[in-house]
Design a protein around this motif. Structure first.
Motif, short mmCIF file in Angstrom:
data_model
loop_
_atom_site.label_atom_id
_atom_site.label_comp_id
_atom_site.label_asym_id
_atom_site.label_seq_id
_atom_site.Cartn_x
_atom_site.Cartn_y
_atom_site.Cartn_z
N MET A 1 -17.42 -22.42 -18.32
CA MET A 1 -17.41 -20.97 -18.24
C MET A 1 -18.75 -20.45 -17.71
O MET A 1 -18.77 -19.50 -16.94
CB MET A 1 -17.09 -20.41 -19.62
N ARG A 2 -19.85 -21.07 -18.17
CA ARG A 2 -21.18 -20.64 -17.70
C ARG A 2 -21.31 -20.86 -16.19
O ARG A 2 -21.90 -20.04 -15.50
CB ARG A 2 -22.27 -21.43 -18.43
N ALA A 3 -20.80 -21.98 -15.73
CA ALA A 3 -20.88 -22.29 -14.30
C ALA A 3 -20.12 -21.24 -13.48
O ALA A 3 -20.57 -20.84 -12.40
CB ALA A 3 -20.34 -23.68 -14.03
N LEU A 4 -19.00 -20.77 -13.95
CA LEU A 4 -18.21 -19.76 -13.26
C LEU A 4 -18.96 -18.43 -13.19
O LEU A 4 -19.00 -17.78 -12.14
CB LEU A 4 -16.85 -19.59 -13.95
N ILE A 5 -19.54 -18.03 -14.30
CA ILE A 5 -20.30 -16.77 -14.34
C ILE A 5 -21.53 -16.88 -13.45
O ILE A 5 -21.85 -15.95 -12.69
CB ILE A 5 -20.67 -16.40 -15.79
N LEU A 6 -22.25 -18.00 -13.52
CA LEU A 6 -23.43 -18.21 -12.69
C LEU A 6 -23.06 -18.20 -11.20
O LEU A 6 -23.76 -17.60 -10.38
CB LEU A 6 -24.10 -19.53 -13.06
N THR A 7 -21.96 -18.80 -10.84
CA THR A 7 -21.49 -18.80 -9.46
C THR A 7 -21.15 -17.39 -9.00
O THR A 7 -21.50 -16.99 -7.88
CB THR A 7 -20.25 -19.71 -9.31
N ALA A 8 -20.51 -16.62 -9.85
CA ALA A 8 -20.17 -15.24 -9.50
C ALA A 8 -21.44 -14.41 -9.30
O ALA A 8 -21.52 -13.60 -8.36
CB ALA A 8 -19.28 -14.63 -10.58
N ILE A 9 -22.43 -14.60 -10.16
CA ILE A 9 -23.69 -13.85 -10.03
C ILE A 9 -24.40 -14.23 -8.74
O ILE A 9 -24.90 -13.35 -8.02
CB ILE A 9 -24.58 -14.10 -11.27
N ILE A 10 -24.43 -15.51 -8.41
CA ILE A 10 -25.08 -15.95 -7.17
C ILE A 10 -24.36 -15.38 -5.96
O ILE A 10 -24.99 -14.95 -4.98
CB ILE A 10 -25.14 -17.50 -7.12
N ILE A 11 -23.05 -15.35 -5.97
CA ILE A 11 -22.28 -14.79 -4.85
C ILE A 11 -22.56 -13.30 -4.70
O ILE A 11 -22.74 -12.81 -3.58
CB ILE A 11 -20.78 -15.08 -5.03
N VAL A 12 -22.62 -12.57 -5.80
CA VAL A 12 -22.91 -11.13 -5.74
C VAL A 12 -24.31 -10.90 -5.20
O VAL A 12 -24.51 -10.03 -4.33
CB VAL A 12 -22.71 -10.48 -7.12
#
Length: 114
Positions: A1-12
């Motif tokens: 779950m952390r990896a998904l949130i971190l990926t979303a933040i990096i994309i934004v």
């Protein structure tokens, strides 16, 4: 779950940086109301110019040196006015015998300050 949130933040963040680099940030002038009377005066600014005929070996620099501006202006400002007056020279060299216009100063056509 952390990896998904971190990926979303990096994309934004990457998207925001891309938009900022390609389109630029909001200009600061957009936050301040512009005085409409002065804005109209700035848009109606027309350069005074001198018509000259070029000879072999003339460059823009040499012509600017021979015919200095009446008011202090930087070289980029004067070069911008030169290309506004002579748009056909944008991507070509000066041709001997050609009549061109050299900007000398700015003048207001109407009396905006009065």
């Amino acid at each position: 779950m952390r990896a998904l949130i971190l990926t979303a933040i990096i994309i934004v963040i990457a998207f925001v940086v891309k938009i900022d680099l390609t389109e630029g940030t909001l200009p600061l002038a957009a936050f301040y109301p512009k005085d409409t009377a002065n804005a109209l005066c700035e848009d109606q600014r027309e350069p005074n110019y001198l018509s000259v005929q070029t000879i072999q070996g003339d460059t823009i620099h040499s012509l600017f040196a021979l015919h200095p501006a009446k008011v202090p202006m930087t070289f980029p400002e004067r070069l911008q006015l030169f290309y506004e007056l002579n748009p056909h020279l944008q991507l070509q060299a000066l041709i001997p015998g050609e009549n061109i216009k050299l900007p000398l100063s700015f003048a207001f056509e109407n009396n905006c300050g009065k």
